[in-house]
Motif scaffolding. Sequence first.
Motif, PDB file in Angstrom:
ATOM      1  N   MET A   1      -0.422  -9.589  -6.209  1.00  0.00           N
ATOM      2  CA  MET A   1       0.185  -9.165  -7.461  1.00  0.00           C
ATOM      3  C   MET A   1      -0.138 -10.128  -8.583  1.00  0.00           C
ATOM      4  SD  MET A   1       1.833  -6.305  -6.955  1.00  0.00           S
ATOM      5  CE  MET A   1       3.056  -6.213  -8.263  1.00  0.00           C
ATOM      6  N   ASP A   2      -0.575  -9.575  -9.699  1.00  0.00           N
ATOM      7  CA  ASP A   2      -0.786 -10.346 -10.915  1.00  0.00           C
ATOM      8  C   ASP A   2       0.589 -10.726 -11.458  1.00  0.00           C
ATOM      9  OD1 ASP A   2      -1.148 -11.011 -13.710  1.00  0.00           O
ATOM     10  OD2 ASP A   2      -3.154 -10.154 -13.560  1.00  0.00           O
TER      11      ASP A   2
ATOM     12  N   ILE B   1      -3.027  -1.539 -19.260  1.00  0.00           N
ATOM     13  CA  ILE B   1      -2.857  -0.227 -18.629  1.00  0.00           C
ATOM     14  C   ILE B   1      -3.570  -0.186 -17.277  1.00  0.00           C
ATOM     15  CG2 ILE B   1      -3.494   2.217 -18.816  1.00  0.00           C
ATOM     16  CD1 ILE B   1      -3.012   1.928 -21.860  1.00  0.00           C
ATOM     17  N   ARG B   2      -4.787  -0.733 -17.222  1.00  0.00           N
ATOM     18  CA  ARG B   2      -5.562  -0.732 -15.978  1.00  0.00           C
ATOM     19  C   ARG B   2      -4.932  -1.651 -14.937  1.00  0.00           C
ATOM     20  NH1 ARG B   2      -9.406  -3.866 -13.888  1.00  0.00           N
ATOM     21  NH2 ARG B   2      -9.687  -5.072 -15.787  1.00  0.00           N
ATOM     22  N   LEU B   3      -4.545  -2.856 -15.354  1.00  0.00           N
ATOM     23  CA  LEU B   3      -3.950  -3.816 -14.422  1.00  0.00           C
ATOM     24  C   LEU B   3      -2.628  -3.305 -13.851  1.00  0.00           C
ATOM     25  CD1 LEU B   3      -4.572  -7.264 -16.172  1.00  0.00           C
ATOM     26  CD2 LEU B   3      -5.565  -6.463 -14.015  1.00  0.00           C
ATOM     27  N   PHE B   4      -1.840  -2.657 -14.683  1.00  0.00           N
ATOM     28  CA  PHE B   4      -0.543  -2.162 -14.230  1.00  0.00           C
ATOM     29  C   PHE B   4      -0.729  -1.116 -13.137  1.00  0.00           C
ATOM     30  CE2 PHE B   4       3.573  -0.207 -14.181  1.00  0.00           C
ATOM     31  CZ  PHE B   4       4.442  -1.207 -14.564  1.00  0.00           C
ATOM     32  N   LYS B   5      -1.646  -0.165 -13.344  1.00  0.00           N
ATOM     33  CA  LYS B   5      -1.882   0.873 -12.331  1.00  0.00           C
ATOM     34  C   LYS B   5      -2.434   0.240 -11.052  1.00  0.00           C
ATOM     35  CE  LYS B   5      -2.513   4.976 -10.499  1.00  0.00           C
ATOM     36  NZ  LYS B   5      -3.434   5.980 -11.048  1.00  0.00           N
ATOM     37  N   GLU B   6      -3.336  -0.730 -11.173  1.00  0.00           N
ATOM     38  CA  GLU B   6      -3.916  -1.376  -9.997  1.00  0.00           C
ATOM     39  C   GLU B   6      -2.855  -2.133  -9.193  1.00  0.00           C
ATOM     40  OE1 GLU B   6      -6.995  -3.886 -11.453  1.00  0.00           O
ATOM     41  OE2 GLU B   6      -8.430  -2.260 -11.767  1.00  0.00           O
ATOM     42  N   ASN B   7      -1.934  -2.774  -9.876  1.00  0.00           N
ATOM     43  CA  ASN B   7      -0.928  -3.600  -9.206  1.00  0.00           C
ATOM     44  C   ASN B   7       0.266  -2.794  -8.715  1.00  0.00           C
ATOM     45  OD1 ASN B   7      -1.157  -6.898  -9.530  1.00  0.00           O
ATOM     46  ND2 ASN B   7      -2.440  -5.793 -10.983  1.00  0.00           N
TER      47      ASN B   7
ATOM     48  N   GLY C   1       0.482   0.720  -8.579  1.00  0.00           N
ATOM     49  CA  GLY C   1       0.195   1.998  -7.944  1.00  0.00           C
ATOM     50  C   GLY C   1       0.680   3.197  -8.721  1.00  0.00           C
ATOM     51  N   ILE C   2       1.092   2.990  -9.976  1.00  0.00           N
ATOM     52  CA  ILE C   2       1.568   4.074 -10.831  1.00  0.00           C
ATOM     53  C   ILE C   2       1.296   3.674 -12.279  1.00  0.00           C
ATOM     54  CG2 ILE C   2       3.918   3.108 -10.959  1.00  0.00           C
ATOM     55  CD1 ILE C   2       4.996   5.965 -11.027  1.00  0.00           C
ATOM     56  N   PRO C   3       0.892   4.608 -13.148  1.00  0.00           N
ATOM     57  CA  PRO C   3       0.644   4.255 -14.545  1.00  0.00           C
ATOM     58  C   PRO C   3       1.900   3.703 -15.225  1.00  0.00           C
ATOM     59  CG  PRO C   3      -0.290   6.407 -14.045  1.00  0.00           C
ATOM     60  CD  PRO C   3       0.557   6.024 -12.863  1.00  0.00           C
ATOM     61  N   MET C   4       1.709   2.831 -16.198  1.00  0.00           N
ATOM     62  CA  MET C   4       2.838   2.185 -16.859  1.00  0.00           C
ATOM     63  C   MET C   4       3.733   3.195 -17.573  1.00  0.00           C
ATOM     64  SD  MET C   4       2.781  -1.231 -19.230  1.00  0.00           S
ATOM     65  CE  MET C   4       1.716  -0.533 -20.483  1.00  0.00           C
TER      66      MET C   4
ATOM     67  N   GLU D   1      16.104  -0.373  -3.994  1.00  0.00           N
ATOM     68  CA  GLU D   1      15.333  -1.437  -4.633  1.00  0.00           C
ATOM     69  C   GLU D   1      14.117  -1.858  -3.818  1.00  0.00           C
ATOM     70  OE1 GLU D   1      15.891  -2.447  -7.583  1.00  0.00           O
ATOM     71  OE2 GLU D   1      17.809  -1.416  -7.873  1.00  0.00           O
ATOM     72  N   SER D   2      14.040  -1.449  -2.555  1.00  0.00           N
ATOM     73  CA  SER D   2      12.948  -1.917  -1.690  1.00  0.00           C
ATOM     74  C   SER D   2      11.626  -1.265  -2.066  1.00  0.00           C
ATOM     75  CB  SER D   2      13.267  -1.627  -0.228  1.00  0.00           C
ATOM     76  OG  SER D   2      13.503  -0.251  -0.037  1.00  0.00           O
ATOM     77  N   GLY D   3      10.531  -1.961  -1.724  1.00  0.00           N
ATOM     78  CA  GLY D   3       9.210  -1.399  -1.914  1.00  0.00           C
ATOM     79  C   GLY D   3       8.489  -1.905  -3.134  1.00  0.00           C
ATOM     80  N   ASP D   4       7.650  -2.896  -3.006  1.00  0.00           N
ATOM     81  CA  ASP D   4       6.689  -3.340  -3.998  1.00  0.00           C
ATOM     82  C   ASP D   4       7.141  -3.208  -5.445  1.00  0.00           C
ATOM     83  OD1 ASP D   4       5.047  -4.030  -1.948  1.00  0.00           O
ATOM     84  OD2 ASP D   4       3.656  -2.357  -2.191  1.00  0.00           O
ATOM     85  N   LEU D   5       8.349  -3.665  -5.745  1.00  0.00           N
ATOM     86  CA  LEU D   5       8.893  -3.680  -7.107  1.00  0.00           C
ATOM     87  C   LEU D   5       9.219  -2.314  -7.659  1.00  0.00           C
ATOM     88  CD1 LEU D   5       6.810  -6.380  -9.006  1.00  0.00           C
ATOM     89  CD2 LEU D   5       9.193  -6.501  -8.347  1.00  0.00           C
ATOM     90  N   ILE D   6       8.928  -1.239  -6.905  1.00  0.00           N
ATOM     91  CA  ILE D   6       9.187   0.087  -7.446  1.00  0.00           C
ATOM     92  C   ILE D   6      10.351   0.718  -6.731  1.00  0.00           C
ATOM     93  CG2 ILE D   6       6.914   0.571  -8.314  1.00  0.00           C
ATOM     94  CD1 ILE D   6       6.188   1.890  -5.782  1.00  0.00           C
TER      95      ILE D   6
END
Length: 264
Positions: free
Chosen positions: A147-148, A183-189, A191-194, A259-264
């Motif tokens: 994660m960035d 925008i690109r980094l957010f989707k890459e990190n 897994g969903i567009p910002m 709250e679980s799961g890769d910040l999402i």
Amino acid sequence: MDFTSRGILYLWNGRVMFATNSMQTDFHSHYAATLAISLKDNIHIETEKGREEYRVALVGPNTYHKTVSPGVEMVALLIDPETYEYSSISEFARVGEVKKLEISPFLPLIERLWELYYGKLNDEEAWELHLDILRSVFPFQKLEKVMDERIVQIANMIRKEMPDSIRMKEIGKNFSVSEDRLIRLFKENMGIPMRRYLLWVRIIEAAKLLKEGKSLTEAAHSAGFSDSAHFTRTFKENFGFVPSLFFGHLKAIEVRFCESGDLI
């Protein structure tokens, strides 16, 4: 949709998973894709082509359909079609299409699906189950990433502050990142567009406030929607039903904000 008998809902950013024995809708379509699994009897789904029975149905985004399955114990996963996980299985269900899937790959999950149905899974267990459900369609790899830290901070800020679209344009500058690269980094990190991430944050915040007893108007304004009609319309466009079905007079429905799961 009628959830008067039994229902439990797990809500994360980008996806919703619920269990019910009272699924009955009018004809509708919604942006989220749906993977529905019957725990015992067949699910009845009707489209403009007619009615069919399913043990497992993958309903593509924006598919005009209705489900008439009162008394059928089932679990349904609604997932944003712009997430990494859905993109990994999207070839199995086109937009506007209901795909019949074999039950056999899902049978090893039945015991855990029943546990979810009865509300026995915690947030993390439900998160892992939803991934296993999706991997039963196609065994995609977990989105491996380092994660960035800038994206982690931005995601945290979005959840805490819910900035409007104008403010979002300024976020990248605060972290020395151009808007296009952000925008690109957010989707890459993530897994969903910002923009979709922010929308889900607002929907979840409004849902929490409704569950706490706030009025529809208060919840909508606090979460950044222009008015209650805007929130209701957005909710229905994404899920196919109005928020009052979960957070209005049918408050007996158990709702878990996970709250679980890769910040999402």
